[in-house]
Design a protein around this motif. Structure first.
Motif, PDB file in Angstrom:
ATOM      1  N   TYR A   1      -4.595   0.228  -8.900  1.00 54.62           N
ATOM      2  CA  TYR A   1      -4.399  -0.924  -8.363  1.00 54.62           C
ATOM      3  C   TYR A   1      -3.487  -1.946  -9.266  1.00 54.62           C
ATOM      4  O   TYR A   1      -3.797  -1.701 -10.612  1.00 54.62           O
ATOM      5  CB  TYR A   1      -5.660  -1.543  -8.001  1.00 54.62           C
ATOM      6  CG  TYR A   1      -6.617  -0.825  -7.191  1.00 54.62           C
ATOM      7  CD1 TYR A   1      -6.846  -1.022  -5.869  1.00 54.62           C
ATOM      8  CD2 TYR A   1      -7.454   0.046  -7.684  1.00 54.62           C
ATOM      9  CE1 TYR A   1      -7.515  -0.211  -4.903  1.00 54.62           C
ATOM     10  CE2 TYR A   1      -8.233   0.765  -6.721  1.00 54.62           C
ATOM     11  CZ  TYR A   1      -8.328   0.604  -5.323  1.00 54.62           C
ATOM     12  OH  TYR A   1      -9.113   1.327  -4.823  1.00 54.62           O
TER      13      TYR A   1
ATOM     14  N   ARG B   1      -2.955  -6.623   4.641  1.00 60.54           N
ATOM     15  CA  ARG B   1      -4.285  -6.505   4.410  1.00 60.54           C
ATOM     16  C   ARG B   1      -5.104  -5.592   5.763  1.00 60.54           C
ATOM     17  O   ARG B   1      -6.010  -5.104   5.471  1.00 60.54           O
ATOM     18  CB  ARG B   1      -4.961  -7.783   4.304  1.00 60.54           C
ATOM     19  CG  ARG B   1      -6.353  -7.671   3.844  1.00 60.54           C
ATOM     20  CD  ARG B   1      -7.269  -9.040   3.721  1.00 60.54           C
ATOM     21  NE  ARG B   1      -6.548  -9.910   2.879  1.00 60.54           N
ATOM     22  CZ  ARG B   1      -6.487 -11.319   3.359  1.00 60.54           C
ATOM     23  NH1 ARG B   1      -6.875 -11.550   4.382  1.00 60.54           N
ATOM     24  NH2 ARG B   1      -5.840 -12.086   2.446  1.00 60.54           N
TER      25      ARG B   1
ATOM     26  N   TRP C   1      -1.671   2.264  -5.229  1.00 56.57           N
ATOM     27  CA  TRP C   1      -1.035   3.608  -4.814  1.00 56.57           C
ATOM     28  C   TRP C   1      -2.041   4.503  -4.950  1.00 56.57           C
ATOM     29  O   TRP C   1      -3.254   4.237  -5.468  1.00 56.57           O
ATOM     30  CB  TRP C   1      -0.243   4.143  -6.170  1.00 56.57           C
ATOM     31  CG  TRP C   1       1.003   3.200  -6.300  1.00 56.57           C
ATOM     32  CD1 TRP C   1       2.312   3.499  -5.924  1.00 56.57           C
ATOM     33  CD2 TRP C   1       1.073   2.244  -7.092  1.00 56.57           C
ATOM     34  NE1 TRP C   1       3.172   2.575  -6.201  1.00 56.57           N
ATOM     35  CE2 TRP C   1       2.492   1.636  -6.963  1.00 56.57           C
ATOM     36  CE3 TRP C   1      -0.045   1.237  -7.701  1.00 56.57           C
ATOM     37  CZ2 TRP C   1       2.672   0.240  -7.696  1.00 56.57           C
ATOM     38  CZ3 TRP C   1       0.563   0.047  -8.472  1.00 56.57           C
ATOM     39  CH2 TRP C   1       1.860  -0.367  -8.400  1.00 56.57           C
TER      40      TRP C   1
ATOM     41  N   HIS D   1       4.332   4.039   3.118  1.00 59.81           N
ATOM     42  CA  HIS D   1       4.276   2.788   2.461  1.00 59.81           C
ATOM     43  C   HIS D   1       4.265   1.589   3.362  1.00 59.81           C
ATOM     44  O   HIS D   1       4.705   1.734   4.459  1.00 59.81           O
ATOM     45  CB  HIS D   1       5.629   2.349   1.786  1.00 59.81           C
ATOM     46  CG  HIS D   1       5.954   3.567   0.663  1.00 59.81           C
ATOM     47  ND1 HIS D   1       5.313   3.808  -0.412  1.00 59.81           N
ATOM     48  CD2 HIS D   1       6.849   4.492   0.481  1.00 59.81           C
ATOM     49  CE1 HIS D   1       5.622   4.652  -1.168  1.00 59.81           C
ATOM     50  NE2 HIS D   1       6.744   5.415  -0.191  1.00 59.81           N
TER      51      HIS D   1
ATOM     52  N   GLU E   1      -1.179  -4.631  -4.916  1.00 54.70           N
ATOM     53  CA  GLU E   1      -0.577  -3.752  -4.630  1.00 54.70           C
ATOM     54  C   GLU E   1      -1.373  -2.314  -4.909  1.00 54.70           C
ATOM     55  O   GLU E   1      -2.187  -2.376  -6.051  1.00 54.70           O
ATOM     56  CB  GLU E   1       0.905  -3.512  -5.559  1.00 54.70           C
ATOM     57  CG  GLU E   1       1.653  -2.415  -5.201  1.00 54.70           C
ATOM     58  CD  GLU E   1       3.283  -2.478  -5.842  1.00 54.70           C
ATOM     59  OE1 GLU E   1       3.919  -1.802  -5.220  1.00 54.70           O
ATOM     60  OE2 GLU E   1       3.286  -3.158  -6.854  1.00 54.70           O
TER      61      GLU E   1
ATOM     62  N   TYR F   1      -4.191  -2.801   6.358  1.00 52.19           N
ATOM     63  CA  TYR F   1      -4.366  -1.440   6.099  1.00 52.19           C
ATOM     64  C   TYR F   1      -5.556  -1.164   5.270  1.00 52.19           C
ATOM     65  O   TYR F   1      -6.520  -0.266   5.532  1.00 52.19           O
ATOM     66  CB  TYR F   1      -3.099  -0.936   4.932  1.00 52.19           C
ATOM     67  CG  TYR F   1      -1.840  -0.699   5.707  1.00 52.19           C
ATOM     68  CD1 TYR F   1      -1.787   0.408   6.555  1.00 52.19           C
ATOM     69  CD2 TYR F   1      -0.899  -1.760   5.741  1.00 52.19           C
ATOM     70  CE1 TYR F   1      -0.473   0.521   7.181  1.00 52.19           C
ATOM     71  CE2 TYR F   1       0.047  -1.528   6.695  1.00 52.19           C
ATOM     72  CZ  TYR F   1       0.471  -0.265   7.197  1.00 52.19           C
ATOM     73  OH  TYR F   1       1.681  -0.158   7.842  1.00 52.19           O
ATOM     74  N   PRO F   2      -6.156  -1.825   4.553  1.00 58.03           N
ATOM     75  CA  PRO F   2      -7.519  -1.648   3.777  1.00 58.03           C
ATOM     76  C   PRO F   2      -8.519  -2.018   4.724  1.00 58.03           C
ATOM     77  O   PRO F   2      -9.565  -1.354   4.679  1.00 58.03           O
ATOM     78  CB  PRO F   2      -7.502  -2.457   2.533  1.00 58.03           C
ATOM     79  CG  PRO F   2      -6.253  -3.344   2.338  1.00 58.03           C
ATOM     80  CD  PRO F   2      -5.327  -2.815   3.484  1.00 58.03           C
TER      81      PRO F   2
ATOM     82  N   LYS G   1      -7.136   6.071  -6.948  1.00 59.07           N
ATOM     83  CA  LYS G   1      -6.005   4.844  -6.741  1.00 59.07           C
ATOM     84  C   LYS G   1      -5.950   4.128  -7.956  1.00 59.07           C
ATOM     85  O   LYS G   1      -6.783   4.102  -8.847  1.00 59.07           O
ATOM     86  CB  LYS G   1      -6.732   4.134  -5.712  1.00 59.07           C
ATOM     87  CG  LYS G   1      -7.352   4.674  -4.422  1.00 59.07           C
ATOM     88  CD  LYS G   1      -6.530   4.221  -3.281  1.00 59.07           C
ATOM     89  CE  LYS G   1      -6.992   5.057  -2.110  1.00 59.07           C
ATOM     90  NZ  LYS G   1      -6.357   4.709  -0.953  1.00 59.07           N
TER      91      LYS G   1
ATOM     92  N   VAL H   1       0.850  -1.279   0.009  1.00 53.58           N
ATOM     93  CA  VAL H   1      -0.073  -0.027   0.180  1.00 53.58           C
ATOM     94  C   VAL H   1       0.890   1.306   0.048  1.00 53.58           C
ATOM     95  O   VAL H   1       1.848   1.305   0.792  1.00 53.58           O
ATOM     96  CB  VAL H   1      -1.189  -0.070   1.382  1.00 53.58           C
ATOM     97  CG1 VAL H   1      -1.740   1.450   1.308  1.00 53.58           C
ATOM     98  CG2 VAL H   1      -1.722  -1.161   1.310  1.00 53.58           C
ATOM     99  N   HIS H   2       0.682   2.174  -0.782  1.00 58.25           N
ATOM    100  CA  HIS H   2       1.363   3.338  -1.025  1.00 58.25           C
ATOM    101  C   HIS H   2       0.540   4.598  -1.171  1.00 58.25           C
ATOM    102  O   HIS H   2      -0.399   4.498  -1.945  1.00 58.25           O
ATOM    103  CB  HIS H   2       2.215   3.466  -2.351  1.00 58.25           C
ATOM    104  CG  HIS H   2       2.938   2.351  -2.661  1.00 58.25           C
ATOM    105  ND1 HIS H   2       4.154   1.830  -2.051  1.00 58.25           N
ATOM    106  CD2 HIS H   2       2.693   0.995  -3.415  1.00 58.25           C
ATOM    107  CE1 HIS H   2       4.650   0.658  -2.332  1.00 58.25           C
ATOM    108  NE2 HIS H   2       3.628   0.218  -3.227  1.00 58.25           N
TER     109      HIS H   2
ATOM    110  N   GLN I   1       2.526  -2.595   4.320  1.00 52.60           N
ATOM    111  CA  GLN I   1       2.242  -3.790   3.678  1.00 52.60           C
ATOM    112  C   GLN I   1       1.512  -4.813   4.569  1.00 52.60           C
ATOM    113  O   GLN I   1       1.568  -4.811   5.817  1.00 52.60           O
ATOM    114  CB  GLN I   1       3.544  -4.636   3.515  1.00 52.60           C
ATOM    115  CG  GLN I   1       3.201  -6.238   2.585  1.00 52.60           C
ATOM    116  CD  GLN I   1       4.700  -6.906   2.383  1.00 52.60           C
ATOM    117  OE1 GLN I   1       5.787  -6.266   2.854  1.00 52.60           O
ATOM    118  NE2 GLN I   1       4.672  -7.518   1.622  1.00 52.60           N
TER     119      GLN I   1
END
Length: 138
Positions: free
Chosen positions: A105, A51, A116, A47, A114, A53-54, A103, A41-42, A49
């Motif tokens: 993907y 799941r 951004w 940054h 990944e 995060y979402p 975003k 995830v950026h 790494q």
């Protein structure tokens, strides 16, 4: 026989649309099927790494009743880029707050591996009354 580039693009666009619908349903268990466990995830100068995060973004405290509007979506091969508007209910005030974002993907084997992106967090916080209407000069 391998899938055509158009078929892959269409399938990946649908994965991203399903991912965005999780923000409305808040059913984070669906992310297991849509997002790789070690997703990169950026955004916002950071940054990360994983799941989580979402998952954290879906379960943002203080905001409920998310509605997602896809303003534009472009899919090409393993990449999908989407411009969107999220409208939330601010739990404390009951007012609707909107946040736009873009975003990009990258998908592999039907999962997001990944992404951004940037969202208008300042605009959301401004609408909630948590930051000034205008940024004061330095």
């Amino acid at each position: 026989m391998t899938d055509s580039a158009d078929a892959i693009s269409t399938r990946n666009a649908e994965v991203v649309r399903r991912y965005l619908r999780v923000f409305e349903s808040k059913d984070v268990s669906q992310l297991e099927e849509l997002v790789a466990e070690d997703v990169l995830v950026h955004g916002a100068g950071q940054h990360g790494q994983g799941r989580h995060y979402p998952e954290g973004a879906v379960l943002t405290p203080g905001l409920s009743n998310c509605r997602v509007r896809v303003d534009d979506l472009f899919a090409a091969g393993d990449r999908v880029t989407v411009a969107f508007t999220l409208t939330y209910t601010h739990d404390r005030s009951g007012r609707d707050l909107t946040m736009s974002g873009i975003k990009s993907y990258r998908l592999q084997n039907g999962r997001i591996v990944e992404f951004w992106g940037e969202t208008d967090l300042y605009g959301l916080l401004r609408q909630a009354g948590l930051v000034p209407e205008q940024i004061p000069p330095l």
